[in-house]
Design an enzyme around this catalytic site. Structure first.
Site, PDB file in Angstrom:
ATOM      1  N   ASN A 130      -5.732 -88.455  12.027  1.00  0.00           N
ATOM      2  CA  ASN A 130      -4.600 -87.787  12.376  1.00  0.00           C
ATOM      3  C   ASN A 130      -2.780 -89.358  12.056  1.00  0.00           C
ATOM      4  O   ASN A 130      -3.435 -90.623  11.987  1.00  0.00           O
ATOM      5  CB  ASN A 130      -4.331 -87.728  13.997  1.00  0.00           C
ATOM      6  CG  ASN A 130      -5.039 -86.816  13.603  1.00  0.00           C
ATOM      7  OD1 ASN A 130      -6.458 -85.947  13.106  1.00  0.00           O
ATOM      8  ND2 ASN A 130      -5.269 -85.698  15.199  1.00  0.00           N
ATOM      9  N   MET A 131      -2.447 -88.038  11.400  1.00  0.00           N
ATOM     10  CA  MET A 131      -1.281 -88.892  11.250  1.00  0.00           C
ATOM     11  C   MET A 131      -0.406 -89.644  11.948  1.00  0.00           C
ATOM     12  O   MET A 131      -0.160 -91.211  11.977  1.00  0.00           O
ATOM     13  CB  MET A 131       0.117 -87.754  10.546  1.00  0.00           C
ATOM     14  CG  MET A 131       1.344 -87.983  10.435  1.00  0.00           C
ATOM     15  SD  MET A 131       2.760 -87.354  10.153  1.00  0.00           S
ATOM     16  CE  MET A 131       1.466 -86.866   7.969  1.00  0.00           C
ATOM     17  N   LYS A 132      -0.691 -89.705  13.457  1.00  0.00           N
ATOM     18  CA  LYS A 132      -0.007 -90.570  14.612  1.00  0.00           C
ATOM     19  C   LYS A 132      -0.730 -91.884  14.782  1.00  0.00           C
ATOM     20  O   LYS A 132      -0.301 -93.141  15.218  1.00  0.00           O
ATOM     21  CB  LYS A 132       0.332 -89.670  15.446  1.00  0.00           C
ATOM     22  CG  LYS A 132      -1.089 -89.521  16.579  1.00  0.00           C
ATOM     23  CD  LYS A 132      -0.624 -88.644  17.680  1.00  0.00           C
ATOM     24  CE  LYS A 132      -2.044 -88.570  18.226  1.00  0.00           C
ATOM     25  NZ  LYS A 132      -1.824 -87.616  19.950  1.00  0.00           N
ATOM     26  N   GLY A 133      -2.060 -91.785  14.593  1.00  0.00           N
ATOM     27  CA  GLY A 133      -2.847 -92.840  13.723  1.00  0.00           C
ATOM     28  C   GLY A 133      -3.089 -92.920  15.896  1.00  0.00           C
ATOM     29  O   GLY A 133      -3.252 -92.840  16.491  1.00  0.00           O
TER      30      GLY A 133
END
Length: 250
Positions: A130-133
């Site tokens: 996911n983008m936010k990590g």
């Protein structure tokens, strides 16, 4: 005054160096009470723990009891002789991976990930994909030059493979959190068998990860790499892009 630690004879530390003090937490299938506490103490004694003492116990219901205990261990380990198989790759940060892709691969790298089988826990695959990590480390969706596709949880192995084929994926990333009765071993083994049956195993990088996954276990099961706790997207990305170049899969 500091005390020099003998790395050839390391033992637990509690109050003072080399005192061997250890804390234990475990459950026994017996009803709570004085007899249960004594059973737990005797069990630790049979394990070689000296001065075993149960300091807390709690009735879990239906004939089960949870214990917290302390004791002294007399055994030591030779820390200096320990060798643990690890993923052998120089870890690049997000920008290093992006530059590597731009210079050496010259196209988007497609990575498909999922938590497969009956496993419904997405925390692991989300942290990588996911983008936010996670913990300040951006996930693969944020990497330039990476097309990251996260299929989520409870994805059958067959479905993950089909999506990888559809997208002409360079890498498959599998997260396994649930490990009761070694269900993760069976699921991971099945995945490799399916890839081999379809003639796809050597055409892509295949990675697995989870709280009980080690690089050694992953290699034994037929994967290119295994990542355990404290793994971030840059670890996976660095390994994937290097593998693509080293194996001429670009």
């Amino acid at each position: 005054m500091s005390t020099q630690v003998d790395l050839t004879k390391v033992k637990p530390y509690g109050d003072t160096l080399n005192d061997g003090r250890m804390q234990f937490s475990f459950t026994l299938p017996i009803p709570a009470g004085d007899e249960a506490d004594e059973a737990a103490r005797q069990l630790l004694t049979k394990m070689g723990i000296e001065e075993a003492a149960v300091v807390y116990s709690e009735d879990l219901g239906v004939g089960y009891t949870y214990f917290t205990a302390y004791g002294k261990c007399q055994h030591t380990v030779d820390y200096s002789s320990i060798e643990v198989p690890k993923v052998d790759v120089d870890i690049m940060d997000k920008y290093g991976v992006e530059d590597f892709i731009k210079e050496h691969i010259k196209r988007d790298v497609v990575i498909v990930g999922a938590c497969t089988g009956t496993d419904a826990h997405t925390v692991g695959i989300d942290a990588i994909m996911n983008m936010k990590g996670f913990d300040g480390h951006y996930g693969l969706e944020r990497y330039k030059g990476v097309e990251a596709v996260n299929l989520g949880s409870q994805v059958p192995n067959e479905e993950l493979i089909a999506k990888a084929v559809e997208l002409n994926a360079d890498a498959i990333v599998i997260s396994q959190v649930v490990t009761q009765k070694d269900v993760h071993i069976m699921n991971l083994t099945n995945m490799v068998e399916l890839l081999e049956a379809e003639g796809l195993r050597e055409k892509m990088v295949v990675i697995c990860g989870g709280p009980r996954i080690s690089h050694e276990l992953a290699k034994e099961l037929g994967y290119d790499a295994g990542f355990g706790p404290k793994t971030y997207a840059e670890h996976v990305a660095s390994f994937v892009v290097n593998q693509l170049v080293d194996r001429n899969l670009v």
